[in-house]
Motif scaffolding. Structure first.
Motif, PDB file in Angstrom:
ATOM      1  N   UNK A  38      55.643 -33.261  36.401  1.00 21.65           N
ATOM      2  CA  UNK A  38      54.263 -33.627  36.696  1.00 21.65           C
ATOM      3  C   UNK A  38      53.577 -34.156  35.436  1.00 21.65           C
ATOM      4  N   UNK A  39      53.033 -35.366  35.485  1.00 23.01           N
ATOM      5  CA  UNK A  39      52.358 -35.918  34.304  1.00 23.01           C
ATOM      6  C   UNK A  39      51.103 -35.157  33.905  1.00 23.01           C
ATOM      7  N   UNK A  40      50.574 -34.332  34.824  1.00 22.85           N
ATOM      8  CA  UNK A  40      49.371 -33.569  34.507  1.00 22.85           C
ATOM      9  C   UNK A  40      49.629 -32.306  33.727  1.00 22.85           C
ATOM     10  N   UNK A  41      50.897 -31.971  33.491  1.00 22.91           N
ATOM     11  CA  UNK A  41      51.255 -30.741  32.774  1.00 22.91           C
ATOM     12  C   UNK A  41      51.648 -31.093  31.340  1.00 22.91           C
ATOM     13  N   UNK A  42      50.902 -30.566  30.380  1.00 27.77           N
ATOM     14  CA  UNK A  42      51.165 -30.867  28.968  1.00 27.77           C
ATOM     15  C   UNK A  42      51.698 -29.669  28.197  1.00 27.77           C
ATOM     16  N   UNK A  43      51.580 -28.482  28.773  1.00 30.53           N
ATOM     17  CA  UNK A  43      52.022 -27.268  28.081  1.00 30.53           C
ATOM     18  C   UNK A  43      52.503 -26.259  29.113  1.00 30.53           C
ATOM     19  N   UNK A  44      53.638 -25.621  28.833  1.00 30.47           N
ATOM     20  CA  UNK A  44      54.197 -24.629  29.749  1.00 30.47           C
ATOM     21  C   UNK A  44      54.562 -23.372  28.973  1.00 30.47           C
ATOM     22  N   UNK A  45      54.129 -22.226  29.491  1.00 29.64           N
ATOM     23  CA  UNK A  45      54.568 -20.937  28.968  1.00 29.64           C
ATOM     24  C   UNK A  45      55.467 -20.307  30.027  1.00 29.64           C
ATOM     25  N   UNK A  46      56.695 -19.997  29.631  1.00 22.22           N
ATOM     26  CA  UNK A  46      57.617 -19.311  30.523  1.00 22.22           C
ATOM     27  C   UNK A  46      57.568 -17.824  30.195  1.00 22.22           C
ATOM     28  N   UNK A  47      57.351 -17.008  31.205  1.00 18.52           N
ATOM     29  CA  UNK A  47      57.308 -15.555  31.013  1.00 18.52           C
ATOM     30  C   UNK A  47      58.636 -14.990  31.514  1.00 18.52           C
ATOM     31  N   UNK A  48      59.433 -14.450  30.585  1.00 19.44           N
ATOM     32  CA  UNK A  48      60.806 -14.043  30.900  1.00 19.44           C
ATOM     33  C   UNK A  48      61.073 -12.606  30.462  1.00 19.44           C
ATOM     34  N   UNK A  49      62.116 -11.983  31.016  1.00 20.69           N
ATOM     35  CA  UNK A  49      62.508 -10.653  30.538  1.00 20.69           C
ATOM     36  C   UNK A  49      62.968 -10.730  29.081  1.00 20.69           C
ATOM     37  N   UNK A  50      62.737  -9.673  28.332  1.00 19.40           N
ATOM     38  CA  UNK A  50      63.077  -9.676  26.906  1.00 19.40           C
ATOM     39  C   UNK A  50      64.543 -10.017  26.665  1.00 19.40           C
ATOM     40  N   UNK A  51      65.432  -9.474  27.485  1.00 19.70           N
ATOM     41  CA  UNK A  51      66.865  -9.686  27.284  1.00 19.70           C
ATOM     42  C   UNK A  51      67.312 -11.109  27.582  1.00 19.70           C
ATOM     43  N   UNK A  52      66.449 -11.891  28.219  1.00 20.48           N
ATOM     44  CA  UNK A  52      66.827 -13.257  28.614  1.00 20.48           C
ATOM     45  C   UNK A  52      65.905 -14.310  27.985  1.00 20.48           C
ATOM     46  N   UNK A  53      65.190 -13.924  26.947  1.00 24.10           N
ATOM     47  CA  UNK A  53      64.261 -14.872  26.324  1.00 24.10           C
ATOM     48  C   UNK A  53      64.995 -16.084  25.768  1.00 24.10           C
ATOM     49  N   UNK A  54      66.103 -15.852  25.079  1.00 23.33           N
ATOM     50  CA  UNK A  54      66.867 -16.961  24.509  1.00 23.33           C
ATOM     51  C   UNK A  54      67.420 -17.882  25.580  1.00 23.33           C
ATOM     52  N   UNK A  55      67.904 -17.302  26.666  1.00 24.39           N
ATOM     53  CA  UNK A  55      68.438 -18.107  27.766  1.00 24.39           C
ATOM     54  C   UNK A  55      67.334 -18.954  28.389  1.00 24.39           C
ATOM     55  N   UNK A  56      66.147 -18.369  28.536  1.00 23.53           N
ATOM     56  CA  UNK A  56      65.024 -19.124  29.091  1.00 23.53           C
ATOM     57  C   UNK A  56      64.667 -20.301  28.193  1.00 23.53           C
ATOM     58  N   UNK A  57      64.717 -20.103  26.894  1.00 23.23           N
ATOM     59  CA  UNK A  57      64.439 -21.195  25.967  1.00 23.23           C
ATOM     60  C   UNK A  57      65.465 -22.311  26.108  1.00 23.23           C
ATOM     61  N   UNK A  58      66.724 -21.935  26.265  1.00 29.72           N
ATOM     62  CA  UNK A  58      67.781 -22.938  26.418  1.00 29.72           C
ATOM     63  C   UNK A  58      67.611 -23.719  27.720  1.00 29.72           C
TER      64      UNK A  58
END
Length: 225
Positions: A38-58
Motif C-alpha cells: 500500500x503506497x499509503x503505508x510509510x512505517x510498519x512496526x511488527x509485534x512479535x514473540x521474543x523468541x522469534x524477533x530475529x525471524x520476524x526481521x528477516x
C-alpha cells in the motif's frame, strides 16, 4: 502495526501462528505483503514473540525487497495479552506518525484495497475506521444455559476485520483507559468516539484452524506448505 505475537495453538503447529507457512511463506510474510504494497503505508512496526524477533526481521526484510517497499520496518516484542502487544507497537512508532493501522497477522490475505480504504477514511476525518462485511447467517443471542434470548436484525450487523485505522491520539487515549477488548475499535467506542465501517473483503478472514490454512492456500493457488 502488524500484531504477530499470538501463540496460535489451534493450528496445531510447534511455532507461533504468524510463523506457520502457507505456500512456502510464513503467515506474517503474507500479511506484510499486503500492508507494504500500500503506497499509503510509510512505517510498519511488527509485534512479535521474543523468541522469534530475529525471524520476524528477516521475513520483513525479504518482503520489503520483494514488493519494492521503502517503508521503515521495526520489530518489537509483544506482551502477555493482545492489548499489551498493541501498546508495545504504539510505543515503537515514530512520534510524527498520526494515523495508525492495527492489523492482525492472522488476516494475512487482506487485499491492499482494504488497507487503502481504511487509510483514506481516517485521512478524510474519521477518528476510527474498521473494515467489515455483511452478516449472512441468522444470529442468535443466547444466555448461559444456551437458550435464545434475542435474534438481532442482521441487516445492521457487520463482521469486523483488520486493519483497523485510528487517529493516533485517540488510540493512545483508549489504551490508557483500558486494553481489555476483543478489538481496538471496542476500546475507542468506550471513549464515546464514533467508529466508521468501510467495506471489508471475504479474503480478510482470520486464519485460526488447519482448515483455514487449507483455504488460504487454495486462494493462493498453492499447496498449504
Amino acid at each position: 502495526m502488524v500484531v504477530a505475537a499470538g501463540s496460535g495453538s489451534r493450528l496445531g503447529h510447534a511455532v507461533p501462528k504468524a510463523f506457520v507457512p502457507i505456500a512456502g511463506l510464513p503467515i506474517l510474510g503474507h500479511a506484510l505483503r499486503g500492508v507494504l504494497s500500500s503506497p499509503g503505508v510509510s512505517e510498519v512496526v511488527v509485534v512479535a514473540p521474543a523468541a522469534h524477533r530475529g525471524e520476524a526481521q528477516d521475513v520483513a526484510a525479504a518482503v520489503c525487497r520483494d514488493v519494492g517497499s521503502h517503508a521503515d520496518v521495526t520489530v518489537v516484542v509483544g506482551g502477555a495479552e493482545r492489548g499489551d502487544s498493541v501498546a508495545a507497537g504504539l510505543a515503537g512508532l515514530s512520534p510524527e506518525v498520526e494515523i495508525v493501522l492495527v492489523h492482525d497477522a492472522a488476516r494475512c490475505l487482506t487485499p491492499v484495497a482494504v488497507v487503502e480504504r481504511v487509510v483514506a477514511a481516517v485521512a478524510a476525518g474519521a477518528v476510527a475506521v474498521v473494515p467489515g462485511t455483511a452478516v449472512v447467517d441468522t444470529i442468535k443471542q443466547v444466555d448461559e444455559r444456551g437458550l435464545v434470548v434475542a435474534t438481532p436484525e442482521r441487516s445492521s450487523l457487520r463482521s469486523v476485520q483488520t486493519p483497523q485505522g485510528f487517529r493516533r491520539e485517540v488510540l493512545e487515549r483508549a489504551h490508557a483507559v483500558s486494553s481489555a477488548a476483543t478489538d481496538d475499535a471496542g476500546l475507542v467506542e468506550r471513549l464515546g468516539e464514533r467508529v466508521l465501517v468501510v467495506d471489508g473483503d471475504a479474503r480478510a478472514f482470520k486464519v485460526t484452524t488447519p482448515d483455514d490454512l487449507e483455504t488460504a492456500a487454495r486462494l493462493l493457488g498453492m499447496p498449504a506448505t
